[in-house]
Design a protein around this motif. Structure first.
Motif, PDB file in Angstrom:
ATOM      1  N   ASP A 117       1.016  -0.904   0.184  1.00  0.00           N
ATOM      2  CA  ASP A 117      -0.011   0.746  -0.194  1.00  0.00           C
ATOM      3  C   ASP A 117       1.135   1.122   0.166  1.00  0.00           C
ATOM      4  O   ASP A 117       1.809   1.379   0.803  1.00  0.00           O
ATOM      5  CB  ASP A 117      -1.334  -0.065   0.955  1.00  0.00           C
ATOM      6  CG  ASP A 117      -2.301   1.457   0.919  1.00  0.00           C
ATOM      7  OD1 ASP A 117      -2.102   1.825   0.518  1.00  0.00           O
ATOM      8  OD2 ASP A 117      -2.921   0.936   2.376  1.00  0.00           O
ATOM      9  N   ASP A 119       0.185   4.378  -0.065  1.00  0.00           N
ATOM     10  CA  ASP A 119      -1.207   5.401   0.705  1.00  0.00           C
ATOM     11  C   ASP A 119       0.563   6.045   2.718  1.00  0.00           C
ATOM     12  O   ASP A 119       0.279   7.078   1.687  1.00  0.00           O
ATOM     13  CB  ASP A 119      -1.675   5.509   1.026  1.00  0.00           C
ATOM     14  CG  ASP A 119      -3.750   6.045  -0.015  1.00  0.00           C
ATOM     15  OD1 ASP A 119      -2.980   6.863  -0.869  1.00  0.00           O
ATOM     16  OD2 ASP A 119      -4.136   5.478  -0.240  1.00  0.00           O
ATOM     17  N   GLU A 139      -7.144   6.500 -10.754  1.00  0.00           N
ATOM     18  CA  GLU A 139      -7.996   5.182 -10.886  1.00  0.00           C
ATOM     19  C   GLU A 139      -7.552   3.821 -11.147  1.00  0.00           C
ATOM     20  O   GLU A 139      -7.919   2.917 -10.589  1.00  0.00           O
ATOM     21  CB  GLU A 139      -9.132   5.093 -11.940  1.00  0.00           C
ATOM     22  CG  GLU A 139      -9.810   6.534 -10.999  1.00  0.00           C
ATOM     23  CD  GLU A 139     -11.088   7.181 -12.062  1.00  0.00           C
ATOM     24  OE1 GLU A 139     -11.301   6.506 -12.956  1.00  0.00           O
ATOM     25  OE2 GLU A 139     -11.998   8.404 -11.307  1.00  0.00           O
ATOM     26  N   GLN A 142      -5.094   1.829  -8.304  1.00  0.00           N
ATOM     27  CA  GLN A 142      -5.710   1.115  -7.012  1.00  0.00           C
ATOM     28  C   GLN A 142      -7.385   0.262  -7.087  1.00  0.00           C
ATOM     29  O   GLN A 142      -7.642   0.396  -8.255  1.00  0.00           O
ATOM     30  CB  GLN A 142      -6.055   3.063  -6.647  1.00  0.00           C
ATOM     31  CG  GLN A 142      -7.263   3.541  -6.305  1.00  0.00           C
ATOM     32  CD  GLN A 142      -9.059   2.757  -6.168  1.00  0.00           C
ATOM     33  OE1 GLN A 142      -9.431   2.169  -5.301  1.00  0.00           O
ATOM     34  NE2 GLN A 142      -9.952   3.191  -7.446  1.00  0.00           N
ATOM     35  N   GLU A 144     -10.272  -0.523  -5.001  1.00  0.00           N
ATOM     36  CA  GLU A 144     -11.290  -0.558  -3.233  1.00  0.00           C
ATOM     37  C   GLU A 144     -10.314  -0.263  -2.419  1.00  0.00           C
ATOM     38  O   GLU A 144     -10.345  -0.812  -1.188  1.00  0.00           O
ATOM     39  CB  GLU A 144     -11.628  -1.625  -3.070  1.00  0.00           C
ATOM     40  CG  GLU A 144     -12.446  -2.234  -4.273  1.00  0.00           C
ATOM     41  CD  GLU A 144     -13.329  -4.077  -3.602  1.00  0.00           C
ATOM     42  OE1 GLU A 144     -12.662  -4.482  -2.639  1.00  0.00           O
ATOM     43  OE2 GLU A 144     -14.501  -4.481  -4.045  1.00  0.00           O
ATOM     44  N   GLY A 145      -9.969   1.357  -2.197  1.00  0.00           N
ATOM     45  CA  GLY A 145      -9.562   2.371  -1.355  1.00  0.00           C
ATOM     46  C   GLY A 145      -7.670   2.228  -1.652  1.00  0.00           C
ATOM     47  O   GLY A 145      -7.064   2.294  -0.592  1.00  0.00           O
ATOM     48  N   THR A 146      -7.206   0.971  -2.093  1.00  0.00           N
ATOM     49  CA  THR A 146      -5.761   0.617  -1.631  1.00  0.00           C
ATOM     50  C   THR A 146      -5.055   0.961  -3.098  1.00  0.00           C
ATOM     51  O   THR A 146      -5.219   0.894  -3.710  1.00  0.00           O
ATOM     52  CB  THR A 146      -5.429  -0.702  -1.755  1.00  0.00           C
ATOM     53  OG1 THR A 146      -6.522  -1.192  -0.240  1.00  0.00           O
ATOM     54  CG2 THR A 146      -4.307  -1.059  -1.560  1.00  0.00           C
ATOM     55  N   GLN A 147      -4.202   2.037  -2.450  1.00  0.00           N
ATOM     56  CA  GLN A 147      -3.540   2.716  -3.821  1.00  0.00           C
ATOM     57  C   GLN A 147      -2.095   1.652  -3.738  1.00  0.00           C
ATOM     58  O   GLN A 147      -0.990   1.594  -3.507  1.00  0.00           O
ATOM     59  CB  GLN A 147      -2.707   4.056  -3.412  1.00  0.00           C
ATOM     60  CG  GLN A 147      -2.227   4.451  -4.554  1.00  0.00           C
ATOM     61  CD  GLN A 147      -3.264   4.852  -6.011  1.00  0.00           C
ATOM     62  OE1 GLN A 147      -4.106   5.405  -5.532  1.00  0.00           O
ATOM     63  NE2 GLN A 147      -2.818   4.961  -7.131  1.00  0.00           N
TER      64      GLN A 147
END
Length: 444
Positions: A117, A119, A139, A142, A144-147
């Motif tokens: 991850d 972030d 977009e 990533q 479901e919120g995991t970059q």
């Protein structure tokens, strides 16, 4: 980036999917290392052409000059399957920084946990990713919120056209809407009896870069709903897309006549390709094609424009399909802070991104680099820069199945264009059920 070859994806995606299955507990690395301590990092990438390798090696030299304590050992021409085998095994032989040409697999990289991850690293460095990277590129890195990845250059797709053929047909500018596209394609088509000798534009999905998802992007479709369920049957633009592709083919003699012409084309990368030999007056392709055309010097003048859009979405003209290289940090790396320094340099340093983009003729992947005056000033290349910056441009959404849903959509599209799929509505409902079943299996 080397031109993508969609026809080779299914086998690659299957291999990657098999490798990623059962990877919920990847080898655990560490972000406790001192990035200023002497260290050697391993960077694995997919570039293989001499010019590309030269460009990435120059990038590494620039990085090492700025970070004399970090040495980078690069390994090129590495497939996704090989990378993921190494990440599953972990250990000292596994890479620290990894890249992939296949954005479709980002959902698996993030969901499996094999790519770290990013972030926390972005926050620690004070980097606001939304201000650095274009929305569409962000977009597809990533899930479901995991970059777990960042963009490392991009590819944009547009319309190459034969200016001499346009002038001969009395066409003064490239088409902007699908109705203009169909009309121009018909004017540009040449026949000898029942045989098509030149197509205005060949919509057949098995032609070179004509993967149906790239064409479909001009409609701005939604593949999944907010719950992750496939919604192609509920998406009215799906039917519009297939209807328009059929009308485009029929205006030039029909699918089978165009297929006979396609069989006469040489290899995509050769001087005997359909566009190079004048058998295609308009052609879908990426930004790299411009450099190839300049070097090949065809016997006609050519230009580039965005692909046309549906008539009822004329205000989105300028959009296109986007994809690109992604890069991340291996979860198994024990030097994640040092690895972040390399990844940050490759993906966010404006001078580096511009230099690399110019060297391999790809679209830069940060907002600052896209606006840089140091970018290649060639007009055809700048057309793709505008496509990349267009807010309506679209990439495929990441999925935990990787590109499996894309392959399913491709296979379905082949059946539709050839006439084997007789009931479009029923077929789309079955396609959605197949995609949802594949997703459920991947999640379990």
């Amino acid at each position: 980036m080397s031109p993508p070859r969609p026809r080779a994806w299914p086998a690659v995606l299957l291999a990657v999917g098999l490798l990623l299955s059962g990877c919920a507990n990847p080898s655990v690395g560490s972000a406790d290392d001192d990035p200023k301590a002497p260290v050697t990092l391993k960077f694995w990438h997919g570039w293989s052409e001499p010019g590309e390798v030269k460009a990435i090696d120059a990038s590494i030299r620039r990085f090492e000059k700025l970070h004399p304590n970090i040495q980078v050992k690069t390994t090129g021409n590495v497939s996704d399957a090989t990378v993921n085998q190494a990440l599953r095994a972990g250990g000292d032989k596994a890479p620290d920084v990894v890249s992939s040409f296949t954005t479709n697999n980002v959902g698996q990289y993030c969901d499996s946990g094999m790519w770290a991850d990013l972030d926390p690293f972005l926050r620690k460095s004070g980097i606001d990713k939304r201000k650095v990277f274009p929305r569409t590129l962000l977009e597809y890195t990533q899930y479901e919120g995991t970059q777990c990845a960042l963009p490392l250059l991009a590819d944009a797709f547009g319309l190459y056209y034969n200016k001499d053929a346009f002038a001969e047909a009395g066409i003064t500018r490239p088409p902007r809407t699908m109705s203009e596209f169909r009309e121009d394609a018909k004017k540009l088509t040449r026949r000898d009896g029942g045989q098509v000798e030149r197509a205005g534009f060949m919509p057949n999905f098995r032609l070179y870069q004509n993967s149906p998802d790239r064409m479909f992007a001009q409609w701005g479709p939604r593949y999944f709903d907010k719950d992750g369920k496939a919604r192609l049957a509920k998406e009215p633009r799906t039917r519009q897309f297939f209807r328009e592709m059929s009308r485009l083919a029929d205006a030039q003699g029909g699918y089978r006549a165009l297929e006979r012409l396609r069989q006469s084309f040489g290899d995509e990368m050769s001087r005997q390709s359909g566009f190079m030999t004048g058998k295609l007056a308009m052609h879908l392709d990426g930004e790299w094609r411009g450099l190839m055309l300049k070097e090949a010097k065809p016997d006609f003048d050519w230009g580039v424009a965005p692909l046309p859009v549906p008539d009822d979405q004329a205000d989105t003209y300028g959009r296109g399909y986007l994809t690109g290289t992604v890069a991340g940090i291996a979860h198994s790396s024990r030097h994640q802070n040092a690895a972040w320094e390399l990844l940050r340099f490759l993906t966010t340093d404006t001078d580096q991104v511009v230099a690399f983009a110019n060297a391999i003729h790809n679209v830069p992947s940060t907002k600052a680099a896209l606006d840089s005056p140091r970018l290649d000033a060639d007009p055809s290349f700048r057309t793709f820069l505008r496509i990349a910056k267009n807010p309506h441009s679209q990439a495929l959404p990441p999925s935990t199945t990787g590109g499996q849903y894309v392959t399913a959509f491709q296979d379905f599209s082949y059946s539709v264009e050839s006439g084997r799929e007789k009931d479009l509505d029923k077929g789309l409902r079955e396609l959605d059920r197949q995609i949802d079943a594949d997703t459920l299996q991947a999640e379990n």
